[in-house]
Scaffold this motif. Structure first.
Motif, PDB file in Angstrom:
ATOM      1  N   SER A   4       0.757  -1.120  -0.032  1.00 24.61           N
ATOM      2  CA  SER A   4       0.149   0.056  -0.036  1.00 24.61           C
ATOM      3  C   SER A   4       0.931   1.339  -0.018  1.00 24.61           C
ATOM      4  CB  SER A   4      -0.844   0.169   1.417  1.00 24.61           C
ATOM      5  OG  SER A   4      -1.629   1.056   1.164  1.00 24.61           O
ATOM      6  N   ARG A   5       0.698   2.039  -0.974  1.00 28.13           N
ATOM      7  CA  ARG A   5       1.264   3.303  -1.069  1.00 28.13           C
ATOM      8  C   ARG A   5       0.204   4.396  -0.699  1.00 28.13           C
ATOM      9  NH1 ARG A   5       3.357   1.083  -5.648  1.00 28.13           N
ATOM     10  NH2 ARG A   5       5.353   0.305  -5.421  1.00 28.13           N
ATOM     11  N   ALA A   6      -0.817   3.965  -0.436  1.00 29.71           N
ATOM     12  CA  ALA A   6      -2.183   4.969  -0.051  1.00 29.71           C
ATOM     13  C   ALA A   6      -1.747   5.650   1.273  1.00 29.71           C
ATOM     14  CB  ALA A   6      -3.440   4.222   0.026  1.00 29.71           C
TER      15      ALA A   6
ATOM     16  N   GLN B 155      -5.441   3.553   5.828  1.00 27.37           N
ATOM     17  CA  GLN B 155      -5.710   2.026   5.807  1.00 27.37           C
ATOM     18  C   GLN B 155      -6.932   2.090   4.781  1.00 27.37           C
ATOM     19  OE1 GLN B 155      -6.378   0.202   9.353  1.00 27.37           O
ATOM     20  NE2 GLN B 155      -8.088  -0.314   8.900  1.00 27.37           N
ATOM     21  N   GLY B 156      -6.856   0.751   4.172  1.00 30.20           N
ATOM     22  CA  GLY B 156      -7.844   0.572   3.152  1.00 30.20           C
ATOM     23  C   GLY B 156      -7.954  -0.890   2.562  1.00 30.20           C
TER      24      GLY B 156
ATOM     25  N   VAL C 206      -7.758  -7.819  -0.379  1.00 30.99           N
ATOM     26  CA  VAL C 206      -6.800  -7.455   0.713  1.00 30.99           C
ATOM     27  C   VAL C 206      -7.273  -6.572   1.481  1.00 30.99           C
ATOM     28  CG1 VAL C 206      -4.327  -7.071   1.375  1.00 30.99           C
ATOM     29  CG2 VAL C 206      -4.744  -8.368  -0.577  1.00 30.99           C
ATOM     30  N   GLU C 207      -7.826  -6.853   2.758  1.00 33.19           N
ATOM     31  CA  GLU C 207      -8.497  -5.895   3.628  1.00 33.19           C
ATOM     32  C   GLU C 207      -7.694  -5.326   4.577  1.00 33.19           C
ATOM     33  OE1 GLU C 207     -12.238  -8.053   5.048  1.00 33.19           O
ATOM     34  OE2 GLU C 207     -12.810  -8.455   2.957  1.00 33.19           O
ATOM     35  N   LYS C 208      -7.964  -4.078   5.161  1.00 31.77           N
ATOM     36  CA  LYS C 208      -7.461  -3.371   6.136  1.00 31.77           C
ATOM     37  C   LYS C 208      -5.961  -3.366   6.064  1.00 31.77           C
ATOM     38  CE  LYS C 208     -11.387  -4.271   9.030  1.00 31.77           C
ATOM     39  NZ  LYS C 208     -11.953  -4.660  10.440  1.00 31.77           N
ATOM     40  N   LEU C 209      -5.441  -2.960   4.797  1.00 28.90           N
ATOM     41  CA  LEU C 209      -4.097  -2.993   4.646  1.00 28.90           C
ATOM     42  C   LEU C 209      -3.356  -1.409   5.203  1.00 28.90           C
ATOM     43  CD1 LEU C 209      -1.711  -4.573   3.640  1.00 28.90           C
ATOM     44  CD2 LEU C 209      -1.976  -3.349   1.385  1.00 28.90           C
ATOM     45  N   LEU C 210      -2.509  -1.335   6.038  1.00 27.06           N
ATOM     46  CA  LEU C 210      -2.155  -0.010   6.616  1.00 27.06           C
ATOM     47  C   LEU C 210      -1.142   0.635   5.327  1.00 27.06           C
ATOM     48  CD1 LEU C 210      -1.298  -1.025  10.275  1.00 27.06           C
ATOM     49  CD2 LEU C 210      -3.246   0.362   9.599  1.00 27.06           C
ATOM     50  N   PRO C 211      -1.049   1.838   5.575  1.00 23.73           N
ATOM     51  CA  PRO C 211       0.058   2.461   4.732  1.00 23.73           C
ATOM     52  C   PRO C 211       1.309   2.105   4.805  1.00 23.73           C
ATOM     53  CG  PRO C 211      -1.347   4.161   5.818  1.00 23.73           C
ATOM     54  CD  PRO C 211      -1.798   2.932   6.282  1.00 23.73           C
ATOM     55  N   GLY C 212       2.220   1.368   3.612  1.00 29.45           N
ATOM     56  CA  GLY C 212       3.478   0.955   3.821  1.00 29.45           C
ATOM     57  C   GLY C 212       3.408  -0.563   3.992  1.00 29.45           C
ATOM     58  N   ALA C 213       2.406  -1.115   4.389  1.00 29.75           N
ATOM     59  CA  ALA C 213       2.308  -2.547   4.666  1.00 29.75           C
ATOM     60  C   ALA C 213       2.132  -3.414   3.436  1.00 29.75           C
ATOM     61  CB  ALA C 213       1.157  -2.773   5.643  1.00 29.75           C
TER      62      ALA C 213
ATOM     63  N   GLN D  74     -10.388   1.157  -1.391  1.00 28.91           N
ATOM     64  CA  GLN D  74     -11.380   1.915  -0.756  1.00 28.91           C
ATOM     65  C   GLN D  74     -10.908   2.124   0.635  1.00 28.91           C
ATOM     66  OE1 GLN D  74     -15.293   0.683  -1.247  1.00 28.91           O
ATOM     67  NE2 GLN D  74     -16.040   2.441   0.076  1.00 28.91           N
ATOM     68  N   SER D  75     -10.817   3.259   1.187  1.00 25.81           N
ATOM     69  CA  SER D  75     -10.385   3.460   2.418  1.00 25.81           C
ATOM     70  C   SER D  75     -11.296   2.820   3.520  1.00 25.81           C
ATOM     71  CB  SER D  75     -10.422   5.195   2.701  1.00 25.81           C
ATOM     72  OG  SER D  75      -9.948   5.371   4.094  1.00 25.81           O
ATOM     73  N   THR D  76     -10.606   2.326   4.707  1.00 19.14           N
ATOM     74  CA  THR D  76     -11.708   2.003   5.946  1.00 19.14           C
ATOM     75  C   THR D  76     -11.371   2.759   6.840  1.00 19.14           C
ATOM     76  OG1 THR D  76      -9.643   0.536   6.205  1.00 19.14           O
ATOM     77  CG2 THR D  76     -11.213  -0.640   4.865  1.00 19.14           C
ATOM     78  N   VAL D  77     -10.933   3.891   6.639  1.00 20.70           N
ATOM     79  CA  VAL D  77     -10.808   4.893   7.814  1.00 20.70           C
ATOM     80  C   VAL D  77     -11.605   6.000   7.511  1.00 20.70           C
ATOM     81  CG1 VAL D  77      -9.307   6.594   9.003  1.00 20.70           C
ATOM     82  CG2 VAL D  77      -8.403   4.463   8.023  1.00 20.70           C
ATOM     83  N   PRO D  78     -12.798   6.430   8.662  1.00 16.84           N
ATOM     84  CA  PRO D  78     -13.602   7.332   8.330  1.00 16.84           C
ATOM     85  C   PRO D  78     -12.734   8.698   8.133  1.00 16.84           C
ATOM     86  CG  PRO D  78     -13.796   6.291  10.567  1.00 16.84           C
ATOM     87  CD  PRO D  78     -12.583   5.632   9.865  1.00 16.84           C
ATOM     88  N   ARG D  79     -13.191   9.407   7.498  1.00 12.14           N
ATOM     89  CA  ARG D  79     -12.831  11.005   7.108  1.00 12.14           C
ATOM     90  C   ARG D  79     -12.442  11.593   8.102  1.00 12.14           C
ATOM     91  NH1 ARG D  79     -14.264  14.450   2.030  1.00 12.14           N
ATOM     92  NH2 ARG D  79     -13.193  13.170   0.789  1.00 12.14           N
ATOM     93  N   GLY D  80     -11.438  12.371   8.015  1.00 14.65           N
ATOM     94  CA  GLY D  80     -10.743  13.146   8.852  1.00 14.65           C
ATOM     95  C   GLY D  80      -9.725  12.430   9.924  1.00 14.65           C
ATOM     96  N   GLU D  81      -9.846  11.069  10.076  1.00 17.21           N
ATOM     97  CA  GLU D  81      -8.992  10.242  10.900  1.00 17.21           C
ATOM     98  C   GLU D  81      -7.885   9.922  10.162  1.00 17.21           C
ATOM     99  OE1 GLU D  81     -10.369   6.737  12.868  1.00 17.21           O
ATOM    100  OE2 GLU D  81     -12.161   7.618  13.476  1.00 17.21           O
ATOM    101  N   ARG D  82      -6.519   9.708  10.628  1.00 21.16           N
ATOM    102  CA  ARG D  82      -5.309   9.109  10.006  1.00 21.16           C
ATOM    103  C   ARG D  82      -4.786   8.120  10.544  1.00 21.16           C
ATOM    104  NH1 ARG D  82      -4.069  11.359   5.670  1.00 21.16           N
ATOM    105  NH2 ARG D  82      -2.160  12.575   5.834  1.00 21.16           N
TER     106      ARG D  82
END
Length: 141
Positions: free
Chosen positions: A62-64, A67-68, A91-98, A127-135
């Motif tokens: 993930s380069r997003a 998380q997504g 591939v679900e709930k992949l963190l950035p860089g993972a 598709q992002s799995t993090v609510p908007r505004g959260e990091r």
């Protein structure tokens, strides 16, 4: 005469300036644009001798920025390039860089006389799995 030259020059240069400005702004808005397909690699493509189906092992890094979930579609082609079928996996709930792994297995048996199979990523969606505004914090190696 001078008025005519200035008017014609202005009418000629105005569209050029507007078009140049459009391309400059378009480039600035899209310079960091990324596509999810760029995050996916086919690590292995082979025919399973027991199941007699083609399997594509995928690696997703993930380069997003958040998380997504990645949904990836793979085409299976035979040795002559003929499309055999398509399959997809997530591939679900992949963190950035993972990096996550998944396998796409074909549904139809793949005969021996068809040559070595080829697996190609034809589509990937993120598709992002993090609510908007959260990091989410990126994974540090």
């Amino acid at each position: 005469m001078v008025v005519l030259v200035v008017t014609v020059g202005g009418l000629t240069l105005t569209p050029v300036v507007i078009l140049g400005g459009y391309f400059y702004i378009y480039g600035k808005n899209h310079e960091n644009l990324r596509f999810p397909e760029e995050d996916v690699t086919v690590a292995r493509c082979a025919r399973d001798p027991e199941a007699r189906r083609v399997a594509a092992e995928l690696s997703v890094t993930s380069r997003a920025a958040r998380q997504g979930t990645y949904t990836v579609t793979v085409e299976f082609r035979d040795g002559r390039g003929t499309l055999v079928e398509q399959g997809s996996a997530r591939v679900e709930k992949l963190l950035p860089g993972a990096t996550g792994r998944t396998t796409v297995v074909g549904a139809v048996p793949y005969g021996r006389g068809r040559g070595a199979p080829r697996c190609t990523v034809v589509d990937a969606a993120f598709q992002s799995t993090v609510p908007r505004g959260e990091r989410t914090a990126p994974v540090t190696p």
